[in-house]
Design a protein around this motif. Structure first.
Motif, PDB file in Angstrom:
ATOM      1  N   THR A 129       4.425  51.495  28.316  1.00 59.48           N
ATOM      2  CA  THR A 129       5.171  50.790  27.265  1.00 59.48           C
ATOM      3  C   THR A 129       5.646  51.714  26.147  1.00 59.48           C
ATOM      4  O   THR A 129       6.647  51.432  25.485  1.00 59.48           O
ATOM      5  N   ALA A 130       4.949  52.815  25.931  1.00 60.04           N
ATOM      6  CA  ALA A 130       5.329  53.727  24.853  1.00 60.04           C
ATOM      7  C   ALA A 130       6.574  54.541  25.201  1.00 60.04           C
ATOM      8  O   ALA A 130       7.294  55.000  24.313  1.00 60.04           O
ATOM      9  N   THR A 131       6.844  54.718  26.475  1.00 59.48           N
ATOM     10  CA  THR A 131       7.957  55.581  26.890  1.00 59.48           C
ATOM     11  C   THR A 131       9.079  54.849  27.622  1.00 59.48           C
ATOM     12  O   THR A 131      10.160  55.390  27.800  1.00 59.48           O
ATOM     13  N   VAL A 132       8.819  53.629  28.052  1.00 63.54           N
ATOM     14  CA  VAL A 132       9.830  52.869  28.811  1.00 63.54           C
ATOM     15  C   VAL A 132      10.290  51.675  27.977  1.00 63.54           C
ATOM     16  O   VAL A 132       9.510  50.774  27.686  1.00 63.54           O
ATOM     17  N   ASN A 133      11.562  51.666  27.583  1.00 64.03           N
ATOM     18  CA  ASN A 133      12.029  50.594  26.695  1.00 64.03           C
ATOM     19  C   ASN A 133      12.435  49.330  27.436  1.00 64.03           C
ATOM     20  O   ASN A 133      12.793  48.339  26.826  1.00 64.03           O
ATOM     21  N   ASN A 134      12.399  49.367  28.770  1.00 69.23           N
ATOM     22  CA  ASN A 134      12.743  48.154  29.520  1.00 69.23           C
ATOM     23  C   ASN A 134      11.495  47.485  30.100  1.00 69.23           C
ATOM     24  O   ASN A 134      11.550  46.804  31.098  1.00 69.23           O
ATOM     25  N   LEU A 135      10.349  47.722  29.440  1.00 69.45           N
ATOM     26  CA  LEU A 135       9.098  47.098  29.858  1.00 69.45           C
ATOM     27  C   LEU A 135       8.496  46.312  28.694  1.00 69.45           C
ATOM     28  O   LEU A 135       8.285  46.856  27.610  1.00 69.45           O
ATOM     29  N   LEU A 136       8.251  45.040  28.931  1.00 66.24           N
ATOM     30  CA  LEU A 136       7.637  44.165  27.929  1.00 66.24           C
ATOM     31  C   LEU A 136       6.236  43.800  28.392  1.00 66.24           C
ATOM     32  O   LEU A 136       6.045  43.341  29.519  1.00 66.24           O
ATOM     33  N   HIS A 137       5.258  43.997  27.521  1.00 68.12           N
ATOM     34  CA  HIS A 137       3.887  43.582  27.823  1.00 68.12           C
ATOM     35  C   HIS A 137       3.585  42.323  27.016  1.00 68.12           C
ATOM     36  O   HIS A 137       3.701  42.295  25.800  1.00 68.12           O
ATOM     37  N   ILE A 138       3.225  41.260  27.718  1.00 67.12           N
ATOM     38  CA  ILE A 138       2.882  40.005  27.063  1.00 67.12           C
ATOM     39  C   ILE A 138       1.580  39.487  27.670  1.00 67.12           C
ATOM     40  O   ILE A 138       1.300  39.727  28.844  1.00 67.12           O
ATOM     41  N   THR A 139       0.768  38.824  26.877  1.00 65.40           N
ATOM     42  CA  THR A 139      -0.539  38.391  27.366  1.00 65.40           C
ATOM     43  C   THR A 139      -0.593  36.882  27.591  1.00 65.40           C
ATOM     44  O   THR A 139       0.144  36.108  26.966  1.00 65.40           O
ATOM     45  N   TYR A 140      -1.458  36.507  28.486  1.00 64.46           N
ATOM     46  CA  TYR A 140      -1.744  35.096  28.771  1.00 64.46           C
ATOM     47  C   TYR A 140      -2.159  34.388  27.487  1.00 64.46           C
ATOM     48  O   TYR A 140      -1.746  33.251  27.211  1.00 64.46           O
ATOM     49  N   GLU A 141      -2.958  35.081  26.686  1.00 64.64           N
ATOM     50  CA  GLU A 141      -3.456  34.485  25.447  1.00 64.64           C
ATOM     51  C   GLU A 141      -2.331  34.244  24.443  1.00 64.64           C
ATOM     52  O   GLU A 141      -2.337  33.245  23.718  1.00 64.64           O
ATOM     53  N   GLU A 142      -1.343  35.146  24.397  1.00 64.62           N
ATOM     54  CA  GLU A 142      -0.170  34.925  23.544  1.00 64.62           C
ATOM     55  C   GLU A 142       0.553  33.652  23.957  1.00 64.62           C
ATOM     56  O   GLU A 142       0.965  32.847  23.112  1.00 64.62           O
ATOM     57  N   MET A 143       0.726  33.485  25.253  1.00 64.93           N
ATOM     58  CA  MET A 143       1.445  32.312  25.765  1.00 64.93           C
ATOM     59  C   MET A 143       0.662  31.039  25.477  1.00 64.93           C
ATOM     60  O   MET A 143       1.234  29.994  25.178  1.00 64.93           O
ATOM     61  N   LEU A 144      -0.651  31.130  25.549  1.00 64.56           N
ATOM     62  CA  LEU A 144      -1.498  29.968  25.311  1.00 64.56           C
ATOM     63  C   LEU A 144      -1.501  29.581  23.839  1.00 64.56           C
ATOM     64  O   LEU A 144      -1.444  28.402  23.481  1.00 64.56           O
ATOM     65  N   LEU A 145      -1.538  30.576  22.985  1.00 64.31           N
ATOM     66  CA  LEU A 145      -1.638  30.338  21.540  1.00 64.31           C
ATOM     67  C   LEU A 145      -0.305  29.924  20.927  1.00 64.31           C
ATOM     68  O   LEU A 145      -0.256  29.076  20.043  1.00 64.31           O
ATOM     69  N   ASP A 146       0.787  30.498  21.431  1.00 65.01           N
ATOM     70  CA  ASP A 146       2.107  30.217  20.847  1.00 65.01           C
ATOM     71  C   ASP A 146       3.164  30.288  21.943  1.00 65.01           C
ATOM     72  O   ASP A 146       3.878  31.288  22.065  1.00 65.01           O
ATOM     73  N   LEU A 147       3.255  29.254  22.741  1.00 65.26           N
ATOM     74  CA  LEU A 147       4.193  29.229  23.860  1.00 65.26           C
ATOM     75  C   LEU A 147       5.638  29.329  23.368  1.00 65.26           C
ATOM     76  O   LEU A 147       6.462  30.019  23.959  1.00 65.26           O
ATOM     77  N   HIS A 148       5.937  28.651  22.266  1.00 64.39           N
ATOM     78  CA  HIS A 148       7.270  28.682  21.661  1.00 64.39           C
ATOM     79  C   HIS A 148       7.660  30.119  21.315  1.00 64.39           C
ATOM     80  O   HIS A 148       8.749  30.603  21.654  1.00 64.39           O
ATOM     81  N   GLY A 149       6.745  30.823  20.650  1.00 63.54           N
ATOM     82  CA  GLY A 149       7.011  32.207  20.262  1.00 63.54           C
ATOM     83  C   GLY A 149       7.122  33.131  21.457  1.00 63.54           C
ATOM     84  O   GLY A 149       7.942  34.060  21.474  1.00 63.54           O
TER      85      GLY A 149
END
Length: 302
Positions: free
Chosen positions: A176-196
């Motif tokens: 993620t630090a060197t590749v700008n076309n990679l997004l890291h997202i977590t299950y917990e993020e989706m659970l806590l704020d699905l809208h976001g």
């Protein structure tokens, strides 16, 4: 293609032979990615299905027709599974959405030079191992789970199907630090704020949505909606392949369920192994959160 008792060993990692062959795995490593492709990457039971729904809905601007009429394995096929090439060949959808559980050290070379957008989904490993254990008990194409203690040991040793969780997450997130076309997202993020989470993914995919479209995405990829959608809950899979009497593919959709499985001794062993294997990794993990639906339910009850 049943092959329920077959295990394919490939580059030191075991894969269930029901959907994987040496040829399909080799083809995955040479896959010619298009710059318009969207690749969803995860270790099993980390939120893969959820992200497939989210990306499908974002691509259709919140219209649920696709997710209600086409199975998720047909609209976001697994790259390393034998049927993927045929699905992509007959599909005219742009962008193509592809899913994979392959580790970065195997798939990374095929992605070099490509501008395909990669979404890496991770989940705290205690919940991953519990969810994977329950999945093994219903999936007849996976090896016998054994006791939870035995399964946990194999998880920590990295000898389960699909290999080491530790190698998988460190391999992909280190990019993620060197590749700008990679997004890291977590299950917990989706659970806590699905809208976001939906807004974050839609922005990454350069597919901005208006508020109504975001709200539609939220509605149609909530856990309760997915659990009742036969195009994503795997109830269409025959019982000889996935024994639905032994559990539900869409089980709880919670974070922190590991507390209901781990003994104190197992937790201590996990913590010591985790500390040792992740000492060179700065990722932080959320081990327990309340999801939006649960929070709203409690607010209504007050």
């Amino acid at each position: 293609m049943a092959r329920l008792d077959v295990t394919e060993m490939f580059n030191g990692i075991s894969f269930p032979g029901h959907l994987h062959t040496q040829e399909s795995l080799e083809l995955a490593l040479k896959f010619p990615f298009l710059d318009t492709d969207i690749l969803i990457v995860s270790y099993p039971k980390s939120g893969t299905t959820w992200m497939q729904e989210m990306v499908s809905l974002i691509s259709s601007r919140g219209d649920p027709h696709l997710i209600q009429t086409v199975p998720n394995w047909a609209r976001a096929p697994w790259l390393e599974q034998y049927y993927c090439a045929a699905v992509l060949e007959t599909s005219s959808t742009v962008p193509r959405v592809i899913t994979t559980h392959l580790p970065h050290h195997l798939l990374g070379p095929a992605l070099q030079g490509s501008r395909a957008k990669v979404i890496y989904v991770s989940r705290n490993p205690k919940d991953v191992v519990v969810s994977f254990y329950h999945f093994h008990k219903m999936a007849n194409f996976l090896p016998d789970a054994g006791t939870f203690t035995e399964f946990l040991n194999r998880f920590l040793e990295g000898t389960l199907c699909f290999g080491s969780w530790f190698d998988h997450i460190k391999g992909w997130t280190s990019q993620t630090a060197t590749v700008n076309n990679l997004l890291h997202i977590t299950y917990e993020e989706m659970l806590l704020d699905l809208h976001g989470a939906i807004k974050r993914v839609s922005s990454f995919l350069q597919c901005p949505l208006v508020d109504e479209e975001v709200n539609n995405c939220v509605q149609h990829c909530s856990f309760s909606t997915m659990k009742n959608n036969k195009m994503v809950n795997y109830t269409m899979v025959p019982d000889d392949i996935m024994d639905h009497s032994k559990g539900s593919f869409m089980r709880k959709g919670k974070t922190g369920d590991w507390k209901n499985m781990f003994t104190e001794e197992q937790n201590q062993y996990f913590e010591s192994t985790f500390k040792s294997k992740m000492q060179d990794c700065t990722l932080e993990f959320v081990w327990e959160v309340q999801d939006e639906e649960e929070t709203h339910a409690k607010e209504k009850a007050v």
